[in-house]
Write a protein that holds these residues in place. Structure first.
Motif, PDB file in Angstrom:
ATOM      1  N   LEU A  42      78.658  77.662  10.876  1.00  0.00           N
ATOM      2  CA  LEU A  42      79.334  78.866  10.417  1.00  0.00           C
ATOM      3  C   LEU A  42      79.704  79.738  11.608  1.00  0.00           C
ATOM      4  N   ARG A  43      80.948  80.209  11.592  1.00  0.00           N
ATOM      5  CA  ARG A  43      81.337  81.252  12.541  1.00  0.00           C
ATOM      6  C   ARG A  43      81.235  82.585  11.825  1.00  0.00           C
ATOM      7  N   VAL A  44      80.467  83.498  12.397  1.00  0.00           N
ATOM      8  CA  VAL A  44      80.334  84.848  11.856  1.00  0.00           C
ATOM      9  C   VAL A  44      81.047  85.795  12.815  1.00  0.00           C
ATOM     10  N   TYR A  45      82.053  86.471  12.331  1.00  0.00           N
ATOM     11  CA  TYR A  45      82.849  87.339  13.183  1.00  0.00           C
ATOM     12  C   TYR A  45      82.109  88.644  13.479  1.00  0.00           C
ATOM     13  N   PRO A  46      82.410  89.262  14.614  1.00  0.00           N
ATOM     14  CA  PRO A  46      81.759  90.535  14.951  1.00  0.00           C
ATOM     15  C   PRO A  46      82.321  91.677  14.113  1.00  0.00           C
ATOM     16  N   PRO A  47      81.667  92.828  14.120  1.00  0.00           N
ATOM     17  CA  PRO A  47      82.187  93.982  13.383  1.00  0.00           C
ATOM     18  C   PRO A  47      83.518  94.458  13.971  1.00  0.00           C
ATOM     19  N   ALA A  48      84.258  95.170  13.180  1.00  0.00           N
ATOM     20  CA  ALA A  48      85.491  95.790  13.664  1.00  0.00           C
ATOM     21  C   ALA A  48      85.153  96.864  14.692  1.00  0.00           C
ATOM     22  N   ALA A  62      70.448  91.488  12.523  1.00  0.00           N
ATOM     23  CA  ALA A  62      69.340  91.736  11.587  1.00  0.00           C
ATOM     24  C   ALA A  62      69.536  90.953  10.296  1.00  0.00           C
ATOM     25  N   THR A  63      70.764  90.912   9.798  1.00  0.00           N
ATOM     26  CA  THR A  63      71.046  90.155   8.576  1.00  0.00           C
ATOM     27  C   THR A  63      70.811  88.672   8.794  1.00  0.00           C
ATOM     28  N   VAL A  64      71.297  88.159   9.909  1.00  0.00           N
ATOM     29  CA  VAL A  64      71.093  86.737  10.221  1.00  0.00           C
ATOM     30  C   VAL A  64      69.605  86.420  10.301  1.00  0.00           C
ATOM     31  N   ALA A  65      68.834  87.295  10.940  1.00  0.00           N
ATOM     32  CA  ALA A  65      67.396  87.063  11.059  1.00  0.00           C
ATOM     33  C   ALA A  65      66.709  87.128   9.700  1.00  0.00           C
ATOM     34  N   LYS A  66      67.119  88.076   8.859  1.00  0.00           N
ATOM     35  CA  LYS A  66      66.502  88.217   7.534  1.00  0.00           C
ATOM     36  C   LYS A  66      66.716  86.965   6.699  1.00  0.00           C
ATOM     37  N   VAL A  67      67.942  86.441   6.726  1.00  0.00           N
ATOM     38  CA  VAL A  67      68.217  85.208   5.998  1.00  0.00           C
ATOM     39  C   VAL A  67      67.501  84.034   6.664  1.00  0.00           C
ATOM     40  N   GLY A  68      67.540  84.004   7.988  1.00  0.00           N
ATOM     41  CA  GLY A  68      66.915  82.903   8.711  1.00  0.00           C
ATOM     42  C   GLY A  68      65.423  82.795   8.453  1.00  0.00           C
ATOM     43  N   LEU A 189      79.255  84.930  16.296  1.00  0.00           N
ATOM     44  CA  LEU A 189      78.044  84.121  16.276  1.00  0.00           C
ATOM     45  C   LEU A 189      78.398  82.763  15.688  1.00  0.00           C
ATOM     46  N   TYR A 190      77.939  81.713  16.333  1.00  0.00           N
ATOM     47  CA  TYR A 190      78.122  80.356  15.834  1.00  0.00           C
ATOM     48  C   TYR A 190      76.741  79.832  15.450  1.00  0.00           C
ATOM     49  N   ILE A 191      76.599  79.498  14.176  1.00  0.00           N
ATOM     50  CA  ILE A 191      75.280  79.214  13.623  1.00  0.00           C
ATOM     51  C   ILE A 191      75.259  77.820  13.028  1.00  0.00           C
ATOM     52  N   GLU A 200      74.046  80.787   2.187  1.00  0.00           N
ATOM     53  CA  GLU A 200      73.470  82.118   2.008  1.00  0.00           C
ATOM     54  C   GLU A 200      73.981  83.094   3.066  1.00  0.00           C
ATOM     55  N   LEU A 201      74.109  82.621   4.296  1.00  0.00           N
ATOM     56  CA  LEU A 201      74.622  83.485   5.347  1.00  0.00           C
ATOM     57  C   LEU A 201      76.071  83.883   5.079  1.00  0.00           C
ATOM     58  N   ALA A 202      76.886  82.919   4.701  1.00  0.00           N
ATOM     59  CA  ALA A 202      78.299  83.209   4.459  1.00  0.00           C
ATOM     60  C   ALA A 202      78.468  84.295   3.400  1.00  0.00           C
ATOM     61  N   ALA A 203      77.579  84.294   2.420  1.00  0.00           N
ATOM     62  CA  ALA A 203      77.662  85.288   1.348  1.00  0.00           C
ATOM     63  C   ALA A 203      76.981  86.598   1.715  1.00  0.00           C
ATOM     64  N   GLY A 204      76.097  86.593   2.720  1.00  0.00           N
ATOM     65  CA  GLY A 204      75.276  87.755   2.986  1.00  0.00           C
ATOM     66  C   GLY A 204      75.644  88.586   4.195  1.00  0.00           C
ATOM     67  N   VAL A 205      76.370  88.027   5.160  1.00  0.00           N
ATOM     68  CA  VAL A 205      76.682  88.809   6.360  1.00  0.00           C
ATOM     69  C   VAL A 205      77.727  89.882   6.036  1.00  0.00           C
ATOM     70  N   PRO A 206      77.686  91.012   6.745  1.00  0.00           N
ATOM     71  CA  PRO A 206      78.596  92.120   6.436  1.00  0.00           C
ATOM     72  C   PRO A 206      79.976  91.986   7.065  1.00  0.00           C
TER      73      PRO A 206
END
Length: 222
Positions: A42-48, A62-68, A189-191, A200-206
């Motif tokens: 999964l590629r997770v893009y940074p915030p705007a 923090a979100t990635v760690a919580k899910v992880g 982030l590349y996970i 779960e990450l794809a649905a949970g990251v902001p």
């Protein structure tokens, strides 16, 4: 402690030695960054862009760690690799001034600058002494300091001698169930992980996220 009180120097580099041989992809691709052992990526893009950008970026980790945490048997033991080139060994404090100075003001300014140079040298020496206690390992084109702590420590890492958050460039739990990577050249982030984690990450990251492959080219983000 270098990088904060929530982590400690790794006891050697053995826990990171598997990464080099597991990166089978071409340079400049996800497979050259993330070990090629995971079923999903999964590629997770940074915030705007925003005024306090580092806060939402830290929240993303923090979100990635919580899910992880829910997808590892070793949430209390994780490894954090921090690129050595982030400027830890070059402390610089400067004094600026405006307008012309008379001789007395010039002498005063130079004395203050000399004192600052001495303090900068002292602080740099202290930082280097602390970093010398942290194991360092090498991967192609990068060398990293290696520290360990719980998965949740990812939001508590600090620059040496500075109360400022420092994101890790790589981190993973001890059981290697997943792996998170970024780099100085980009902020995404590349996970790698199993299907359940990535879903779960794809649905949970902001931020935006998308599935990628090992041959997906890494995009420079500066």
């Amino acid at each position: 402690m270098s990088f904060g009180d929530s982590v400690r120097p790794a006891d050697g580099i053995g826990s990171a030695e598997w990464i080099a041989s597991a990166r089978d992809g071409a340079p400049g691709t996800v497979g050259g960054l993330v070990p090629n052992r995971y079923e999903s990526l999964l590629r997770v893009y940074p915030p705007a862009e925003c005024e306090d950008w580092w806060t939402p970026y830290r929240d993303l980790f923090a979100t990635v760690a919580k899910v992880g945490q829910r997808h590892t048997a070793t949430p209390d033991q994780a490894w954090f690799a921090i690129w050595e080139g982030h400027g830890f060994d070059n402390v610089t404090t400067q004094i600026a001034h405006r307008g012309p100075l008379d001789d007395d003001a010039k002498r005063t300014l130079e004395l203050r600058r000399a004192a600052l140079r001495a303090e900068n040298h002292r602080r740099t020496a202290d930082i280097l002494a602390g970093l010398a206690q942290v194991p360092r390992f090498e991967l192609p084109n990068r060398a990293y300091y290696l520290v360990e702590g719980p998965v949740t420590a990812v939001t508590q890492l600090r620059y040496p001698d500075m109360d400022r958050w420092r994101n890790p460039d790589l981190f993973w739990p001890d059981d290697r169930r997943w792996f998170v990577a970024t780099d100085v050249d980009f902020w995404s982030l590349y996970i790698g992980g199993d299907h359940d984690l990535i879903t779960e990450l794809a649905a949970g990251v902001p931020t935006a996220a998308e599935p990628v492959s090992f041959d997906y080219p890494l995009e420079i983000e500066n």
